[in-house]
Design a protein around this motif. Structure first.
Motif, PDB file in Angstrom:
ATOM      1  N   ILE A  68       0.833  -1.208   0.000  1.00  0.00           N
ATOM      2  CA  ILE A  68       0.000   0.000   0.000  1.00  0.00           C
ATOM      3  C   ILE A  68       0.868   1.258   0.000  1.00  0.00           C
ATOM      4  O   ILE A  68       0.575   2.241  -0.695  1.00  0.00           O
ATOM      5  N   SER A  69       1.950   1.231   0.775  1.00  0.00           N
ATOM      6  CA  SER A  69       2.808   2.420   0.877  1.00  0.00           C
ATOM      7  C   SER A  69       3.509   2.750  -0.431  1.00  0.00           C
ATOM      8  O   SER A  69       3.869   3.903  -0.664  1.00  0.00           O
ATOM      9  N   PHE A  70       3.709   1.747  -1.292  1.00  0.00           N
ATOM     10  CA  PHE A  70       4.383   1.981  -2.567  1.00  0.00           C
ATOM     11  C   PHE A  70       3.403   2.140  -3.733  1.00  0.00           C
ATOM     12  O   PHE A  70       3.838   2.363  -4.865  1.00  0.00           O
ATOM     13  N   SER A  71       2.110   2.023  -3.486  1.00  0.00           N
ATOM     14  CA  SER A  71       1.176   2.098  -4.604  1.00  0.00           C
ATOM     15  C   SER A  71      -0.040   2.984  -4.343  1.00  0.00           C
ATOM     16  O   SER A  71      -0.553   3.618  -5.262  1.00  0.00           O
ATOM     17  N   VAL A  72      -0.510   3.046  -3.093  1.00  0.00           N
ATOM     18  CA  VAL A  72      -1.742   3.781  -2.802  1.00  0.00           C
ATOM     19  C   VAL A  72      -1.512   4.939  -1.842  1.00  0.00           C
ATOM     20  O   VAL A  72      -1.798   6.100  -2.159  1.00  0.00           O
ATOM     21  N   PHE A  73      -0.988   4.630  -0.670  1.00  0.00           N
ATOM     22  CA  PHE A  73      -0.861   5.633   0.394  1.00  0.00           C
ATOM     23  C   PHE A  73       0.546   5.561   0.986  1.00  0.00           C
ATOM     24  O   PHE A  73       0.848   4.654   1.765  1.00  0.00           O
ATOM     25  N   PRO A  74       1.437   6.479   0.612  1.00  0.00           N
ATOM     26  CA  PRO A  74       2.836   6.420   1.085  1.00  0.00           C
ATOM     27  C   PRO A  74       2.967   6.420   2.604  1.00  0.00           C
ATOM     28  O   PRO A  74       3.891   5.812   3.152  1.00  0.00           O
ATOM     29  N   GLY A  75       2.033   7.076   3.303  1.00  0.00           N
ATOM     30  CA  GLY A  75       2.134   7.151   4.762  1.00  0.00           C
ATOM     31  C   GLY A  75       1.949   5.828   5.456  1.00  0.00           C
ATOM     32  O   GLY A  75       2.264   5.690   6.647  1.00  0.00           O
ATOM     33  N   ALA A  76       1.461   4.800   4.737  1.00  0.00           N
ATOM     34  CA  ALA A  76       1.250   3.479   5.343  1.00  0.00           C
ATOM     35  C   ALA A  76       2.555   2.857   5.822  1.00  0.00           C
ATOM     36  O   ALA A  76       2.545   1.990   6.702  1.00  0.00           O
TER      37      ALA A  76
END
Length: 443
Positions: free
Chosen positions: A180-188
Motif C-alpha cells: 500500500i505504501s508503494f502504490s496507494v498511500f505512502p504514509g502506510a
C-alpha cells in the motif's frame, strides 16, 4: 543473483545484497573451505552483471568487485565467529557486530574497489559517495537479517506446530502495508513501522524476522514502478533514503526484540533466584524468609475476606540427641523424610516451610483448627510408624505439633504462629509425640 538481476532488469536489487548476507552465513556454518568456490561464483556473477548493466565498464572491474565482495563476507563471518558469536544476546553486542563486523568491512571494500572504478573512469562526481552509502546499507542490512535468521534457526528451529494464525496475520499485514505504501498511500509505511515495533515488543522473534523479509521483498518488487514515500526529485537521494529507512527499521526492530528478550531473561533469572532464596536446600520446602511474607499475606487475606486459616508448628522430638547418636548426616535424612511426609499429607494450596533446625510450619489455608487437627494427627501417626534408612540402619522418630486457628482479634500476622509455637511446647511438656490445639478463645 547479481547476474540474474541484470538479465531480468531488476534495477533495485541493491535494496538488499542478498548474496553477501547469505555468504556470511554459509562461511559461518560450513567454514572457509567455501572461499574458493564462492570467489569464483561471486566474481563471475558480479562481473557479468556489471558488464550487462554498464556497457562502458571493463569486465576486470566487475570481476574485481565480485572477488572482494566474497572476501568481505568471509571477513564478516570470521569476525562474527571469533569476536561476536553471541551478537544477538545483548543490544550492545549487536551494535558492536554491526559496526565492526558489517559497516567497517563494507567501507574498507569500497575504498579498495574505488581504485579500479577510478581507473575505469566510472567515478563521476558524487558517484563514490552514493556507491559507498548504497553498498554499506545493503550489505549491513543483508548480513544482519541473515545472521538473525540463522541464529533463530539454530536456537529454536522451525517449529511449525506452534505456528498460529496470529503470526501469519502479522506477516501478511506487514507485506500488505508495504504494498500500500508503494502504490496507494505512502504514509502506510510509518504505520508498518509501528506494527513492527509492536511485534518486537510482543516477543514474536521469528515472526518479526519473517515480517522484515516480507518488507524487503515487496520493496524490491515495487520500487521499479513507484518509490512511494521516497519519490523525491533526486532519484539517488530517494534510493538512499529508502535504503537507510530499511536499514534503521531492521536494526531498530531487532534491537527492541533483543532488549525484550534481555528483560524477560533478567526477570526469569530474578524469579529463579528468589525461589531459590526462599527454599530450604535440604528439604525443598519454603524457608523462614519465605514463610514470613506468606504469613503476612494470609493474615491480610483473612481480614479482608473474613475467612479462617490455621497454623501448625511441628518439631522432631529429641532431635539433638538423635544427631549426637547417629550423626548430622543421619539427622539430615530424617529431616528430608519428615518434610516429604508432611508435603504428601497436605493440599497443594497449603504451605509447608522449614522454620529452622528441626522445626516445620504448615499454613492450612481456609481451614479451621478442627479440620487441621485431623491432618496434623495423620502426619504425626505416619511419622511415628515411618523409618528412615541410613547406613544400613533403620531410624525411628516422632514429632510433636502445636496448632492455632486465626482469630479476628489478631493485631499482627505472627500472633497465630506464636500461639501454635506455644502449644508445641505444651505438647513437648505433656510427653511429646502428640498434637495440641490452642483453644479458640485464646487471645
Amino acid at each position: 543473483m547479481r547476474y540474474l538481476s541484470a538479465i531480468l532488469d531488476i534495477n533495485t536489487v541493491t535494496l538488499l545484497n542478498i548474496s553477501s548476507g547469505l555468504a556470511v552465513v554459509l562461511f559461518r556454518h560450513l567454514g572457509l573451505g567455501l572461499l574458493l568456490p564462492l570467489i569464483l561464483a561471486g566474481s563471475l556473477g558480479h562481473g557479468l552483471a556489471a558488464v550487462t548493466r554498464i556497457e562502458s565498464l571493463h569486465l576486470a572491474t566487475g570481476l574485481f568487485f565480485g572477488i572482494f565482495l566474497t572476501l568481505t563476507s568471509a571477513l564478516s563471518a570470521w569476525l562474527w565467529q571469533k569476536y561476536y558469536p553471541h551478537c544477538l544476546d545483548t543490544v550492545r553486542a549487536l551494535f558492536r557486530f554491526v559496526l565492526v563486523g558489517c559497516l567497517l568491512p563494507a567501507i574498507a571494500m569500497m575504498a579498495i574497489v574505488a581504485i579500479p572504478l577510478y581507473i575505469d573512469e566510472q567515478l563521476v562526481h558524487g558517484r563514490l559517495q552514493f556507491l559507498t552509502i548504497e553498498f554499506t546499507m545493503t550489505y549491513t542490512t543483508s548480513t544482519l537479517l541473515w545472521v538473525s535468521l540463522y541464529t533463530a534457526w539454530q536456537r529454536q528451529g522451525c517449529d511449525w506446530p506452534t505456528l498460529r494464525w496470529q503470526n501469519v496475520a502479522y506477516v501478511a499485514a506487514i507485506m500488505a502495508l508495504t504494498l500500500i505504501s508503494f502504490s496507494v498511500f505512502p504514509g502506510a509505511i510509518y504505520i508498518e513501522l509501528a506494527l513492527l515495533i509492536y511485534i518486537a515488543f510482543s516477543g514474536h522473534w521469528r515472526t518479526l524476522l519473517v515480517g522484515l523479509c516480507g518488507l524487503i521483498i515487496v520493496s524490491i518488487l515495487r520500487v521499479p514502478f513507484d518509490m512511494g514515500a521516497f519519490a523525491i526529485p533526486d532519484l539517488y537521494d530517494g534510493v538512499l533514503a529508502l535504503l537507510i529507512f530499511i536499514f534503521t527499521t531492521v536494526l531498530a526492530s531487532i534491537s527492541i526484540s533483543i532488549q525484550v528478550m534481555e528483560y524477560k531473561n533478567a526477570v526469569a533469572a530474578r524469579d529463579s533466584w528468589q525461589r531459590k532464596a526462599s527454599l530450604d536446600p535440604l528439604t525443598g520446602t519454603v524457608n523462614r524468609y519465605g514463610l514470613l511474607p506468606e504469613l503476612a499475606i494470609e493474615y491480610e487475606r483473612s481480614r479482608r475476606a473474613r475467612y479462617t486459616y490455621t497454623v501448625a508448628v511441628i518439631d522432631v522430638d529429641n532431635f539433638k540427641q538423635f544427631n549426637d547418636t547417629y550423626g548430622h548426616s543421619a539427622g539430615d535424612r530424617v529431616l528430608q523424610d519428615v518434610a516429604a511426609e508432611i508435603t504428601r499429607a497436605v493440599r497443594q494450596t497449603d504451605l509447608v516451610a522449614r522454620y529452622g533446625g528441626e522445626e516445620f510450619v504448615i499454613i492450612f489455608r481456609n481451614t479451621d483448627s478442627h479440620d487441621a487437627y485431623y491432618v496434623a494427627e495423620r502426619i504425626r501417626q505416619r511419622i511415628a510408624t515411618n523409618t528412615s534408612q541410613f547406613d544400613n540402619q533403620s531410624l525411628t522418630y516422632t514429632v510433636s505439633c502445636g496448632l492455632s486457628e486465626s482469630c479476628p482479634n489478631d493485631s499482627h500476622p505472627e500472633q497465630v504462629f506464636d500461639r501454635a509455637d506455644d502449644h508445641l511446647y505444651t505438647a513437648k511438656s505433656l510427653g511429646r509425640n502428640r498434637v495440641v490445639v490452642a483453644p479458640k478463645e485464646d487471645p
